[in-house]
Design a protein around this motif. Structure first.
Motif, mmCIF file in Angstrom:
data_model
loop_
_atom_site.group_PDB
_atom_site.id
_atom_site.type_symbol
_atom_site.label_atom_id
_atom_site.label_comp_id
_atom_site.label_asym_id
_atom_site.label_seq_id
_atom_site.Cartn_x
_atom_site.Cartn_y
_atom_site.Cartn_z
ATOM 1 N N GLU A 47 0.826 -1.205 0.000
ATOM 2 C CA GLU A 47 0.000 0.000 0.000
ATOM 3 C C GLU A 47 0.865 1.261 0.000
ATOM 4 O OE1 GLU A 47 -3.880 1.681 2.434
ATOM 5 O OE2 GLU A 47 -3.167 -0.357 2.815
ATOM 6 N N LYS A 51 0.835 4.150 -2.881
ATOM 7 C CA LYS A 51 0.673 5.574 -2.569
ATOM 8 C C LYS A 51 1.826 6.387 -3.167
ATOM 9 C CE LYS A 51 -2.199 5.386 1.537
ATOM 10 N NZ LYS A 51 -3.295 6.225 1.093
ATOM 11 N N GLN A 55 1.556 9.387 -5.780
ATOM 12 C CA GLN A 55 2.200 10.651 -5.435
ATOM 13 C C GLN A 55 3.012 11.194 -6.601
ATOM 14 O OE1 GLN A 55 2.033 12.565 -2.698
ATOM 15 N NE2 GLN A 55 3.695 13.972 -3.158
ATOM 16 N N VAL A 72 4.506 7.454 5.505
ATOM 17 C CA VAL A 72 3.279 6.862 4.969
ATOM 18 C C VAL A 72 3.038 5.495 5.609
ATOM 19 C CG1 VAL A 72 2.218 5.890 2.884
ATOM 20 C CG2 VAL A 72 3.290 8.149 2.800
#
Length: 182
Positions: A47, A51, A55, A72
């Motif tokens: 995950e 992300k 980004q 994160v």
């Protein structure tokens, strides 16, 4: 015949694979120590990398990629701990009887495992913030500035928390040394 688009896609793919292989192990070590669940750590790593892809696709590449990834991952852990799924899993695990590993025969292996468990026990006595700082600094070899970026607080706060955490661990180890671990 390969088109320029296919060549460019393959190049990006191999670059991302190299990126993932570079950051995967440090993230995995960090998450396994925090979560105590290798499978969940892998889920959170996936995950985190997703992300990161979003980004760089829709926003911009973070200035400090390593700190961004750890932040994160830390936030994903926090979200997981707040979830109903985590509470259900924890409740089920608390109901299971504790099982002992009967396969470990070598005394050296046992002693290392025992020392590691003692250290994990001492780390578990720390607050979440102190424990994360210790893990990031000593198990992931992160600089204080990077830890500050991960934790979202000033470097001075990180230094203070690190000092207090180390002092606490030292005192507890001395206490246990006098009494004997266990």
């Amino acid at each position: 015949m390969m088109t320029a688009e296919v060549i460019e896609t393959e190049s990006h793919s191999s670059s991302f694979e190299a990126f993932v292989s570079y950051y995967h192990k440090p993230l995995l070590n960090y998450l396994e120590r925090i979560l105590h669940d290798p499978a969940k750590a892998e889920d959170i790593i996936q995950e985190t990398f997703l992300k990161f892809l979003l980004q760089i696709k829709y926003k911009q590449t973070p200035d400090n990629v390593r700190a961004w990834l750890f932040r994160v991952a830390t936030n994903l852990c926090r979200d997981y701990w707040r979830s109903a799924g985590y509470r259900r899993e924890k409740q089920l695990l608390d109901q299971l009887p504790e099982q002992k590993d009967r396969c470990a025969q070598a005394a050296e292996f046992y002693e290392r495992a025992e020392t590691r468990m003692e250290m994990f026990q001492l780390l578990s006595e720390l607050s979440e913030a102190h424990r994360k700082i210790i893990i990031l600094r000593f198990y992931n070899d992160m600089k204080l500035q990077d830890i500050a970026a991960v934790m979202g607080c000033p470097v001075g706060t990180i230094k203070s928390r690190l000092f207090h955490a180390l002092r606490y661990l030292k005192n507890r180890m001395e206490e246990e040394g006098r009494r004997g671990f266990g």
